[in-house]
Design a protein around this motif. Structure first.
Motif, PDB file in Angstrom:
ATOM      1  N   HIS A 163     -16.129  -4.388  -4.978  1.00  0.00           N
ATOM      2  CA  HIS A 163     -15.326  -5.091  -4.842  1.00  0.00           C
ATOM      3  C   HIS A 163     -16.047  -6.692  -4.640  1.00  0.00           C
ATOM      4  O   HIS A 163     -15.904  -7.001  -3.722  1.00  0.00           O
ATOM      5  CB  HIS A 163     -14.333  -4.931  -3.753  1.00  0.00           C
ATOM      6  CG  HIS A 163     -13.015  -5.568  -3.804  1.00  0.00           C
ATOM      7  ND1 HIS A 163     -11.848  -4.997  -3.245  1.00  0.00           N
ATOM      8  CD2 HIS A 163     -12.581  -6.727  -4.270  1.00  0.00           C
ATOM      9  CE1 HIS A 163     -10.945  -5.916  -3.449  1.00  0.00           C
ATOM     10  NE2 HIS A 163     -11.427  -6.965  -3.919  1.00  0.00           N
TER      11      HIS A 163
ATOM     12  N   GLU B 115     -11.197  -5.293  -8.739  1.00  0.00           N
ATOM     13  CA  GLU B 115      -9.736  -5.277  -8.357  1.00  0.00           C
ATOM     14  C   GLU B 115      -9.212  -6.393  -9.348  1.00  0.00           C
ATOM     15  O   GLU B 115      -8.235  -5.918 -10.156  1.00  0.00           O
ATOM     16  CB  GLU B 115      -9.751  -6.044  -6.932  1.00  0.00           C
ATOM     17  CG  GLU B 115      -8.160  -6.129  -6.482  1.00  0.00           C
ATOM     18  CD  GLU B 115      -8.120  -7.093  -5.281  1.00  0.00           C
ATOM     19  OE1 GLU B 115      -8.775  -8.120  -5.675  1.00  0.00           O
ATOM     20  OE2 GLU B 115      -7.457  -6.910  -4.488  1.00  0.00           O
TER      21      GLU B 115
ATOM     22  N   TYR C 257       0.126  -9.635  -5.979  1.00  0.00           N
ATOM     23  CA  TYR C 257      -0.058 -10.940  -6.473  1.00  0.00           C
ATOM     24  C   TYR C 257       0.747 -11.092  -7.585  1.00  0.00           C
ATOM     25  O   TYR C 257       1.025 -12.363  -7.976  1.00  0.00           O
ATOM     26  CB  TYR C 257      -1.306 -11.100  -6.822  1.00  0.00           C
ATOM     27  CG  TYR C 257      -2.489 -11.332  -5.581  1.00  0.00           C
ATOM     28  CD1 TYR C 257      -2.351 -12.321  -4.902  1.00  0.00           C
ATOM     29  CD2 TYR C 257      -3.381 -10.246  -5.599  1.00  0.00           C
ATOM     30  CE1 TYR C 257      -3.354 -12.480  -3.904  1.00  0.00           C
ATOM     31  CE2 TYR C 257      -4.343 -10.350  -4.471  1.00  0.00           C
ATOM     32  CZ  TYR C 257      -4.233 -11.315  -3.605  1.00  0.00           C
ATOM     33  OH  TYR C 257      -5.192 -11.436  -2.526  1.00  0.00           O
TER      34      TYR C 257
ATOM     35  N   HIS D 256      -4.981  -3.059  -5.511  1.00  0.00           N
ATOM     36  CA  HIS D 256      -4.733  -3.929  -4.241  1.00  0.00           C
ATOM     37  C   HIS D 256      -2.964  -3.497  -4.346  1.00  0.00           C
ATOM     38  O   HIS D 256      -2.330  -3.978  -5.157  1.00  0.00           O
ATOM     39  CB  HIS D 256      -4.845  -5.243  -4.439  1.00  0.00           C
ATOM     40  CG  HIS D 256      -4.268  -6.031  -3.447  1.00  0.00           C
ATOM     41  ND1 HIS D 256      -4.776  -7.407  -3.006  1.00  0.00           N
ATOM     42  CD2 HIS D 256      -3.092  -5.842  -2.569  1.00  0.00           C
ATOM     43  CE1 HIS D 256      -4.183  -7.763  -1.847  1.00  0.00           C
ATOM     44  NE2 HIS D 256      -3.229  -7.050  -1.625  1.00  0.00           N
TER      45      HIS D 256
ATOM     46  N   VAL E  69      -7.964  -0.336  -2.783  1.00  0.00           N
ATOM     47  CA  VAL E  69      -8.958  -1.518  -2.479  1.00  0.00           C
ATOM     48  C   VAL E  69      -8.608  -1.954  -0.923  1.00  0.00           C
ATOM     49  O   VAL E  69      -7.523  -1.866  -0.490  1.00  0.00           O
ATOM     50  CB  VAL E  69      -9.159  -2.443  -3.367  1.00  0.00           C
ATOM     51  CG1 VAL E  69      -9.619  -2.223  -4.797  1.00  0.00           C
ATOM     52  CG2 VAL E  69      -7.774  -3.357  -3.243  1.00  0.00           C
ATOM     53  N   HIS E  70      -9.656  -2.358  -0.155  1.00  0.00           N
ATOM     54  CA  HIS E  70      -9.339  -2.991   1.144  1.00  0.00           C
ATOM     55  C   HIS E  70      -8.502  -2.334   1.857  1.00  0.00           C
ATOM     56  O   HIS E  70      -7.204  -2.752   2.258  1.00  0.00           O
ATOM     57  CB  HIS E  70      -9.370  -4.253   1.012  1.00  0.00           C
ATOM     58  CG  HIS E  70      -8.353  -5.002   0.336  1.00  0.00           C
ATOM     59  ND1 HIS E  70      -7.098  -4.865   0.098  1.00  0.00           N
ATOM     60  CD2 HIS E  70      -8.496  -6.072  -0.648  1.00  0.00           C
ATOM     61  CE1 HIS E  70      -6.592  -5.623  -0.743  1.00  0.00           C
ATOM     62  NE2 HIS E  70      -7.463  -6.331  -1.157  1.00  0.00           N
TER      63      HIS E  70
ATOM     64  N   ASP F 211     -15.137  -7.489  -1.088  1.00  0.00           N
ATOM     65  CA  ASP F 211     -14.192  -8.299  -1.484  1.00  0.00           C
ATOM     66  C   ASP F 211     -14.443  -9.631  -1.326  1.00  0.00           C
ATOM     67  O   ASP F 211     -13.668 -10.652  -1.061  1.00  0.00           O
ATOM     68  CB  ASP F 211     -12.835  -8.017  -0.378  1.00  0.00           C
ATOM     69  CG  ASP F 211     -11.587  -8.738  -1.162  1.00  0.00           C
ATOM     70  OD1 ASP F 211     -11.359  -9.205  -2.098  1.00  0.00           O
ATOM     71  OD2 ASP F 211     -10.564  -8.389  -0.354  1.00  0.00           O
TER      72      ASP F 211
END
Ligand SMILES: [Zn+2]
Length: 484
Positions: free
Chosen positions: A86, A110, A191, A217, A250-251, A359
């Motif tokens: 990432h 991502e 997003y 995400h 992710v994250h 990230d």
């Protein structure tokens, strides 16, 4: 039968002696002598000499080896080079910080890219470390809906629903990216909040058909229902189950926040029932994104458990107020959100399933320290200082696990993330007693300490803790195209 059995150990023993003898006669391009070689795949943790020739690991030996060049690394750990799944920062500036943090492969999984071939062309032959990207649902959606944003959407792609025709064009761009060697499909559903569940499911279906993972995400962060991280994780676990695809979340800490233990339990449960799901986290207690993005739409304080003072404006380092928040949201730019509890960060850093990924992205020295110090921070802070996990377990989360995430669809990753004869000579040598991150939220552009040497495809990019930029040995990581 008994005779054959008796012969086996004699034969294999004889071969081992022959192999050692021939390694000792050979002259390698480079020999790293006397390091503590740690390989999470085989479990090797012993003093060994490593012979490198033609960009590959050619010998691993307890006996002395001969090289055109000999570099003594006694007292230091020799590990497979770290693989960052990432890494938004895909510029020379970012590659320098990656290398100085021990990263030999930096991938943008991502947000991803679209068009993909042009993205690779821009970097080929010019990169310090290995690089690669997914095809991104975000850039594809931005192109089709005519969004005016650059990296992340700013207007049309955020909230507008795609028409049937637009959906078809988004899917065409995803297929084209995969045809061009993209490593999977990247998503930032949060997003592009106007994206329907159907649109996401369609793209999951394309990824499953092509046998590549989706790097996601999630649609929501935090614990407020409706719209919690749990709900968002349920969406993509279901999409994975019904398409037969693979998922990488992710994250996990910055999305699930205090619900991270629940989210990890969900992923473990899904894996136990046969789904191919992995996850990652960066070892920090704050997030970073664009203030104008949908993450900071109405209700963010309650959703993310933050207030204005928990926001830090990247350009100046100042903490925000209601007034400055409104002004900067109008202007646009990067903001850091101090929202992840330390115990959540430590839990993920120590969890055997959670891959380390940064990230990160630095722009002219500004940004979140995660892009600069994530790997040294796990090794120094969580392994050495807090003893939250063993050194070998930490290395597994930085090398073997990310390589394995990729390798079913990206065969070239089988030669990375491990130290064995025939593997690519992507190696990171560090002092376990000294390794630590130096980058901070106030002053992120500070190289990590204690990373002594980094080799990418057998070429030094860091030597004696200094950058070596003459070689540019980074190679494109991509999937073989159809028919290859
Ligand atoms: Zn993200």
């Amino acid at each position: 039968m008994r005779k054959r059995l008796a012969l086996v150990p004699i034969v294999s023993c004889f071969c081992a002696i022959m192999l050692t003898a021939s390694s000792q006669q050979q002259t390698f391009d480079l020999v790293l002598t006397g390091g503590r070689v740690m390989d999470p795949e085989s479990g090797l943790d012993a003093v060994r000499h490593i012979g490198i020739s033609g960009g590959r690991v050619a010998a691993i030996s307890a006996g002395q080896l001969r090289g055109k060049e000999m570099v003594e690394v006694g007292g230091q750990v020799v590990a497979p080079g770290f693989i960052d799944l990432h890494s938004h920062g895909q510029t020379d500036e970012n590659y320098r910080y990656k290398a100085m943090d021990g990263v030999t492969t930096a991938l943008e999984m991502e947000v991803g890219a679209s068009p993909v071939a042009a993205w690779y062309r821009e970097r080929e032959g010019k990169a310090l470390v290995n690089f690669g990207a997914t095809v991104g649902h975000i850039p594809a959606r931005m192109a089709v809906l005519g969004d005016t944003g650059t990296f992340l959407p700013r207007d049309n792609a955020i909230s507008r629903r795609a028409s049937q025709d637009e959906n078809r064009r988004i899917n065409d761009l995803i297929r084209r990216g995969l045809d061009e060697g993209a490593l999977g499909v990247g998503f930032g559903i949060n997003y592009v909040a106007g994206t329907t569940r159907g649109e996401i499911l369609d793209v999951f279906e394309i990824a499953a058909e092509r046998r590549v993972p989706c790097y996601v995400h999630l649609r929501h962060a935090g614990g407020v229902e409706p719209g919690s991280a749990i709900e968002a994780l349920q969406e993509v676990i279901a999409d994975t189950a019904v398409t037969g695809g693979a998922l990488h979340v992710v994250h996990i800490t910055s999305t699930c926040l205090r619900l991270t233990p629940t989210c990890l339990k969900m992923i473990e449960g899904a894996r136990e029932r046969g789904l191919d799901i992995t996850t990652e986290a960066y070892p920090y207690t704050a997030t970073q994104t664009l203030i104008e993005s949908a993450i900071y739409d109405e209700g963010w304080q309650e959703r993310l458990g933050m207030s204005y003072k928990d926001l830090q404006w990247v350009a100046t380092g100042e903490r925000l107020t209601a007034e400055t928040f409104a002004r900067y949201r109008q202007e646009g730019g990067s903001v850091i959100g101090h929202s992840i509890p330390e115990e959540v960060s430590r839990l993920a850093a120590a969890h055997p399933l959670v891959i380390v990924a940064s990230d990160g992205m630095l722009t002219n020295g500004k940004g979140h320290p995660r892009g600069v110090g994530s790997y040294a921070r796990v090794l120094g802070r969580y392994v050495r200082e807090q003893k939250a996990l063993s050194l070998m377990d930490a290395l597994r989360k930085m090398t073997l696990l990310p390589a394995q995430r990729l390798e079913t669809s990206v065969p070239m990753m089988r030669a990375k993330g491990r130290i064995k004869v025939g593997a690519d000579a992507d190696l990171t040598v560090f002092d376990p007693a000294r390794v630590i991150d130096r980058a901070t939220f106030e002053s992120p552009a500070q190289f990590s300490e204690g990373i002594s040497h980094v080799l990418v495809n057998g070429i030094f990019v860091v030597r004696e803790s200094k950058l070596v930029e003459s070689g540019l040995p980074g190679q494109a990581i991509r999937r073989p195209r159809a028919g290859q």
